[in-house]
Motif scaffolding. Structure first.
Motif, PDB file in Angstrom:
ATOM      1  N   LYS A  90       0.839  -1.198   0.000  1.00 57.71           N
ATOM      2  CA  LYS A  90       0.000   0.000   0.000  1.00 57.71           C
ATOM      3  C   LYS A  90       0.871   1.244   0.000  1.00 57.71           C
ATOM      4  N   LEU A  91       0.489   2.165  -0.815  1.00 58.54           N
ATOM      5  CA  LEU A  91       1.104   3.481  -0.857  1.00 58.54           C
ATOM      6  C   LEU A  91       0.174   4.392  -0.067  1.00 58.54           C
ATOM      7  N   THR A  92       0.659   4.986   1.004  1.00 61.20           N
ATOM      8  CA  THR A  92      -0.208   5.847   1.797  1.00 61.20           C
ATOM      9  C   THR A  92      -0.499   7.129   1.016  1.00 61.20           C
ATOM     10  N   PRO A  93      -1.598   7.803   1.343  1.00 58.51           N
ATOM     11  CA  PRO A  93      -1.871   9.077   0.667  1.00 58.51           C
ATOM     12  C   PRO A  93      -0.725  10.071   0.828  1.00 58.51           C
ATOM     13  N   GLU A  94      -0.137  10.097   2.017  1.00 59.52           N
ATOM     14  CA  GLU A  94       0.986  11.016   2.247  1.00 59.52           C
ATOM     15  C   GLU A  94       2.182  10.656   1.372  1.00 59.52           C
ATOM     16  N   GLU A  95       2.450   9.369   1.220  1.00 56.73           N
ATOM     17  CA  GLU A  95       3.539   8.946   0.340  1.00 56.73           C
ATOM     18  C   GLU A  95       3.250   9.330  -1.105  1.00 56.73           C
ATOM     19  N   GLY A  96       1.993   9.169  -1.518  1.00 55.13           N
ATOM     20  CA  GLY A  96       1.611   9.550  -2.874  1.00 55.13           C
ATOM     21  C   GLY A  96       1.789  11.034  -3.114  1.00 55.13           C
ATOM     22  N   ILE A  97       1.375  11.846  -2.150  1.00 55.68           N
ATOM     23  CA  ILE A  97       1.539  13.300  -2.260  1.00 55.68           C
ATOM     24  C   ILE A  97       3.011  13.654  -2.381  1.00 55.68           C
ATOM     25  N   ASP A  98       3.822  13.083  -1.527  1.00 54.22           N
ATOM     26  CA  ASP A  98       5.260  13.357  -1.550  1.00 54.22           C
ATOM     27  C   ASP A  98       5.878  12.916  -2.874  1.00 54.22           C
ATOM     28  N   LEU A  99       5.479  11.764  -3.353  1.00 54.61           N
ATOM     29  CA  LEU A  99       6.008  11.237  -4.610  1.00 54.61           C
ATOM     30  C   LEU A  99       5.648  12.147  -5.778  1.00 54.61           C
ATOM     31  N   ILE A 100       4.414  12.583  -5.840  1.00 55.80           N
ATOM     32  CA  ILE A 100       3.968  13.477  -6.919  1.00 55.80           C
ATOM     33  C   ILE A 100       4.728  14.798  -6.855  1.00 55.80           C
ATOM     34  N   ARG A 101       4.826  15.353  -5.662  1.00 56.87           N
ATOM     35  CA  ARG A 101       5.513  16.648  -5.515  1.00 56.87           C
ATOM     36  C   ARG A 101       7.002  16.525  -5.850  1.00 56.87           C
ATOM     37  N   SER A 102       7.633  15.425  -5.442  1.00 57.53           N
ATOM     38  CA  SER A 102       9.065  15.272  -5.711  1.00 57.53           C
ATOM     39  C   SER A 102       9.358  15.131  -7.198  1.00 57.53           C
ATOM     40  N   ALA A 103       8.342  14.718  -7.977  1.00 57.75           N
ATOM     41  CA  ALA A 103       8.498  14.610  -9.430  1.00 57.75           C
ATOM     42  C   ALA A 103       8.022  15.888 -10.126  1.00 57.75           C
ATOM     43  N   GLY A 104       7.753  16.928  -9.345  1.00 60.01           N
ATOM     44  CA  GLY A 104       7.352  18.207  -9.919  1.00 60.01           C
ATOM     45  C   GLY A 104       5.868  18.323 -10.197  1.00 60.01           C
ATOM     46  N   GLY A 105       5.068  17.411  -9.674  1.00 65.01           N
ATOM     47  CA  GLY A 105       3.639  17.426  -9.923  1.00 65.01           C
ATOM     48  C   GLY A 105       2.856  18.195  -8.879  1.00 65.01           C
ATOM     49  N   VAL A 106       1.581  18.334  -9.135  1.00 68.56           N
ATOM     50  CA  VAL A 106       0.660  19.039  -8.250  1.00 68.56           C
ATOM     51  C   VAL A 106      -0.385  18.019  -7.782  1.00 68.56           C
ATOM     52  N   PRO A 107      -0.275  17.544  -6.550  1.00 78.20           N
ATOM     53  CA  PRO A 107      -1.253  16.555  -6.070  1.00 78.20           C
ATOM     54  C   PRO A 107      -2.599  17.208  -5.759  1.00 78.20           C
ATOM     55  N   VAL A 108      -3.649  16.651  -6.354  1.00 84.07           N
ATOM     56  CA  VAL A 108      -5.001  17.172  -6.204  1.00 84.07           C
ATOM     57  C   VAL A 108      -5.924  16.010  -5.847  1.00 84.07           C
ATOM     58  N   LEU A 109      -6.801  16.239  -4.890  1.00 88.45           N
ATOM     59  CA  LEU A 109      -7.772  15.231  -4.478  1.00 88.45           C
ATOM     60  C   LEU A 109      -9.011  15.356  -5.355  1.00 88.45           C
ATOM     61  N   ALA A 110      -9.349  14.281  -6.041  1.00 91.29           N
ATOM     62  CA  ALA A 110     -10.507  14.283  -6.946  1.00 91.29           C
ATOM     63  C   ALA A 110     -11.788  13.917  -6.207  1.00 91.29           C
ATOM     64  N   HIS A 111     -12.875  14.580  -6.589  1.00 94.96           N
ATOM     65  CA  HIS A 111     -14.246  14.356  -6.119  1.00 94.96           C
ATOM     66  C   HIS A 111     -14.360  13.760  -4.714  1.00 94.96           C
ATOM     67  N   PRO A 112     -13.983  14.531  -3.705  1.00 94.70           N
ATOM     68  CA  PRO A 112     -14.032  14.023  -2.328  1.00 94.70           C
ATOM     69  C   PRO A 112     -15.439  13.714  -1.830  1.00 94.70           C
ATOM     70  N   GLY A 113     -16.439  14.283  -2.464  1.00 95.59           N
ATOM     71  CA  GLY A 113     -17.816  14.028  -2.045  1.00 95.59           C
ATOM     72  C   GLY A 113     -18.365  12.703  -2.524  1.00 95.59           C
ATOM     73  N   ARG A 114     -17.680  12.078  -3.426  1.00102.99           N
ATOM     74  CA  ARG A 114     -18.117  10.789  -3.987  1.00102.99           C
ATOM     75  C   ARG A 114     -16.943   9.830  -4.022  1.00102.99           C
ATOM     76  N   PHE A 115     -16.202   9.806  -2.977  1.00106.77           N
ATOM     77  CA  PHE A 115     -14.921   9.114  -3.020  1.00106.77           C
ATOM     78  C   PHE A 115     -15.044   7.595  -3.053  1.00106.77           C
ATOM     79  N   ARG A 116     -15.685   7.015  -2.066  1.00107.23           N
ATOM     80  CA  ARG A 116     -15.738   5.556  -1.985  1.00107.23           C
ATOM     81  C   ARG A 116     -17.050   4.980  -2.469  1.00107.23           C
ATOM     82  N   ALA A 117     -18.104   5.750  -2.380  1.00107.59           N
ATOM     83  CA  ALA A 117     -19.422   5.288  -2.816  1.00107.59           C
ATOM     84  C   ALA A 117     -20.273   6.511  -3.135  1.00107.59           C
ATOM     85  N   GLU A 118     -21.450   6.272  -3.626  1.00102.64           N
ATOM     86  CA  GLU A 118     -22.324   7.363  -4.081  1.00102.64           C
ATOM     87  C   GLU A 118     -22.498   8.468  -3.041  1.00102.64           C
ATOM     88  N   ASP A 119     -22.770   8.106  -1.811  1.00104.97           N
ATOM     89  CA  ASP A 119     -22.986   9.109  -0.769  1.00104.97           C
ATOM     90  C   ASP A 119     -22.044   8.878   0.402  1.00104.97           C
TER      91      ASP A 119
END
Length: 161
Positions: A90-119
């Motif tokens: 498992k890659l933790t969210p924090e590890e993913g953020i760090d990995l994206i930023r270290s490669a010059g990317g901009v980490p953005v959280l997509a559709h937090p209101g519908r993340f795991r299921a409809e509601d």
């Protein structure tokens, strides 16, 4: 972002290869226990899907070690904590953020209101944790976000800016 960044590519390849390696290690553990299933057969079973525990279980049924797939998902075999179980990589969210930023990317959280299921929105505390870890954006406008969600996520994003 540089998708060719060495550290980024190495970690992404590890994430992509993890399910296959996990299933293979389960087969190796089962073989060591005397359950002689073939790795090659396990790889054939999913067709276009990823190889996983259900395919290991199906190979066990085919070879007669168990009668039903569900019997593999026990402590004796491949249930969580079982004798032949292998933990997911498992890659933790924090590890993913760090990995994206270290490669010059901009980490953005997509559709937090519908993340795991409809509601099933992500809790604000979790999103705040990600913001502290370096999250740089949150998707406010999403077709399935309600007007209240849009207002709420916009306010959160402005508070974190």
């Amino acid at each position: 972002m540089d998708p060719e960044d060495g550290a980024f590519r190495e970690r992404i390849l590890l994430v992509l290869d993890a399910p296959l390696g996990r299933a293979r290690r389960m087969v190796e553990k089962l073989n060591a226990m005397g359950v002689a299933i073939r790795w090659e057969r396990v790889q054939e079973l999913p067709g276009n899907e990823n190889v996983g525990r259900p395919h290991v279980a199906r190979a066990m049924v085919e070879t007669g070690y168990i009668q039903q797939v569900s019997e593999a998902f026990t402590e004796e075999y491949i249930a969580v904590g079982g004798r032949a179980y292998v933990e997911r990589y498992k890659l933790t969210p924090e590890e993913g953020i760090d990995l994206i930023r270290s490669a010059g990317g901009v980490p953005v959280l997509a559709h937090p209101g519908r993340f795991r299921a409809e509601d099933d929105p992500l809790p604000d505390a979790f999103m705040e944790r990600l913001a502290r870890a370096g999250l740089m954006g949150v998707e406010v406008f999403y077709p399935r976000h309600t007007e209240a969600m849009v207002r709420h996520y916009r306010e959160l994003a402005e508070d974190w800016a």
